[in-house]
Structures are given as C-alpha cells and as structure tokens.
Design an enzyme around this catalytic site. Structure first.
Site, PDB file in Angstrom:
ATOM      1  CE  LYS A  83      -4.142   0.371   2.510  1.00 52.67           C
ATOM      2  NZ  LYS A  83      -4.820   0.177   3.803  1.00 52.67           N
TER       3      LYS A  83
HETATM    4  C1  E4P Z   1      -8.222   0.511   4.483  1.00 49.55           C
HETATM    5  O1  E4P Z   1      -7.460   0.190   3.655  1.00 49.55           O
HETATM    6  C2  E4P Z   1      -8.183   1.805   5.209  1.00 49.55           C
HETATM    7  O2  E4P Z   1      -6.951   2.010   5.801  1.00 49.55           O
HETATM    8  C3  E4P Z   1      -9.302   1.825   6.195  1.00 49.55           C
HETATM    9  O3  E4P Z   1     -10.479   1.351   5.547  1.00 49.55           O
HETATM   10  C4  E4P Z   1      -9.531   3.153   6.863  1.00 49.55           C
HETATM   11  O4  E4P Z   1     -10.709   3.066   7.629  1.00 49.55           O
HETATM   12  P1  E4P Z   1     -11.096   4.156   8.725  1.00 49.55           P
HETATM   13  O5  E4P Z   1     -11.423   5.437   8.032  1.00 49.55           O
HETATM   14  O6  E4P Z   1     -12.288   3.573   9.430  1.00 49.55           O
HETATM   15  O7  E4P Z   1      -9.887   4.293   9.627  1.00 49.55           O
END
Ligand code: E4P
Length: 219
Positions: A83
């Site tokens: 990522k």
């Molecule tokens: C996923 O890849 C993201 O990091 C995650 O969905 C973020 O979610 P949040 O906004 O609930 O922290």
C-alpha cells in the site's frame, strides 16, 4: 464483490475466515500498531490464515524509500499487496513497484482525479475512503460511483476497493455502485447477517418442529 477484512487482528480474521467469506485483508499503520508486533511478523501471520490479497502499507514518505520498503514487504509472501499513499512520491513509487511486477494498493484516495492518477501509474487497487468523506458531510459513495465510471470509460484494470466502510449500508451501496472489493471491520461483516425476521422465522420453525416431534413421540 470481494470481501476483505479491514483489520490486523488475528482473532477477528480467523473468525471471518470461519464464515468462509473473507477474500483478503487490508491493514494500515494504525491497525498494525494496535497489534504491537513488527509489521513483517504480523503480515506473515495474516498470510498464514487467509489465502488472498493482504495489503501492507509503507510508512516512508519518499519514493526511493517507499520502493525499498515495498520490495521488502512484497518479499514476505506472494499474496502481499503493497500500500502506497496517494501523494506525489507515492505515485512515483507505485509506478516503479508496478513496473517490477509488485502489486500496489494506492490508499488515502478522496477524489476521482486522484484515482485516475493511481490507475495511470499502474495501481492494482485504488482505495477510496467512504466513511472519512461522510464524516465531513461529503457523500463518500459518489466517489466510488465516479471512479467506477472513469475506470470503465477507459478500461483501466485497477480494482476499486471501497475503504473506510463503517455500516452495512456502505456495503450495500458499494456493491450497487460496482466496487470490486469492500473492506470492512469484522463488526460490519458480522452485522450483514442480521435481520429480525430471520431470527423470528427460525425460532418459529424450530418451535413448530419441536412441538410436532414431541406430540408424535407422546402419541
Ligand atoms: C483501508 O485500507 C483503510 O486504511 C481503512 O479502511 C480506513 O478506515 P477508517 O477510516 O475507518 O480508519
């Protein structure tokens, strides 16, 4: 639509896997930090539980460092997807890693044109954050719809992953919008099962059956 769990917690991941519904896992520096183990160990452990795409996020902020970090993360397991954040350096790193055959999930996407840049850089996955937009009174689902449309217009193979999912309605709307993947906390996955008429109907079926069986036995 593929379902990913949005957690680095092994108990939650194991519970989701037992349902037979988990196609992958997304983690981020916050969820990895919560588990208190080095990222390499935690990602390896997750890969041993789920046979699917496992996203592991870089924490550097220059392209050069992100590339080195991404290469190291990709070496943990063939299912690892690196990522990278949707910043200038992250897009450079996405282009470089993708050119080396390393799959990249571009994260922290909040506009359709950011998603266009990620697709052009060769991203395997784009992660638009629905919940965080809803939090500031911007309709997060419009972002998913617009990205799906743009990618379809030009035939980009980048998968749209609805991230920052907070409710079953987010899952429903992401599916209707054509998102390829939705990643969600275990709590949201569990909530998808619920309907009071299912519970009520099952209770009535079992009561009727038990009553008939008892009567047969007694008679
Ligand atoms: C996923 O890849 C993201 O990091 C995650 O969905 C973020 O979610 P949040 O906004 O609930 O922290």
């Amino acid at each position: 639509m593929r379902i990913f769990l949005d957690t680095a917690n092994l108990k939650e991941i194991q519970a989701g896997v037992e349902y037979g519904l988990v196609d992958g896992v997304t983690t981020n520096p916050t969820t990895i930090a919560k588990e208190g183990r080095p990222i390499e160990e935690q990602i390896r452990a997750i890969c041993n539980v789920v046979d699917g795409d496992i996203s592991a996020e870089v924490v550097s902020t220059t392209a050069r460092e992100m590339i080195a970090e991404g290469q190291a993360l990709a070496r943990i397991h063939p299912n690892v997807v690196v990522k990278c954040p949707l910043i200038r350096e992250g897009i450079k790193a996405t282009f470089a890693l993708s050119s080396q055959g390393i799959r990249v999930n571009v994260t922290l996407c909040f506009t359709p044109v950011q998603a266009l840049l990620a697709a052009k850089a060769g991203a395997y996955i784009i992660s638009p954050f629905i919940g965080r937009l809803d939090d500031i009174a911007i309709n997060g689902m419009d972002l998913i719809r617009n990205i799906v449309k743009i990618y379809n217009n030009y035939g980009y193979p980048t998968k749209v992953l609805a991230a920052s999912v907070r409710t079953p309605i987010h899952v429903l709307e992401a599916a209707l919008a054509g998102a390829h993947i939705a990643t969600m906390p275990f709590k949201v996955l569990d909530m998808l099962f619920h309907h009071p008429l299912t519970d009520k109907g099952l209770a009535a079926f079992l009561a009727d059956y038990q009553k008939a069986f008892q009567e047969t036995t007694v008679g």
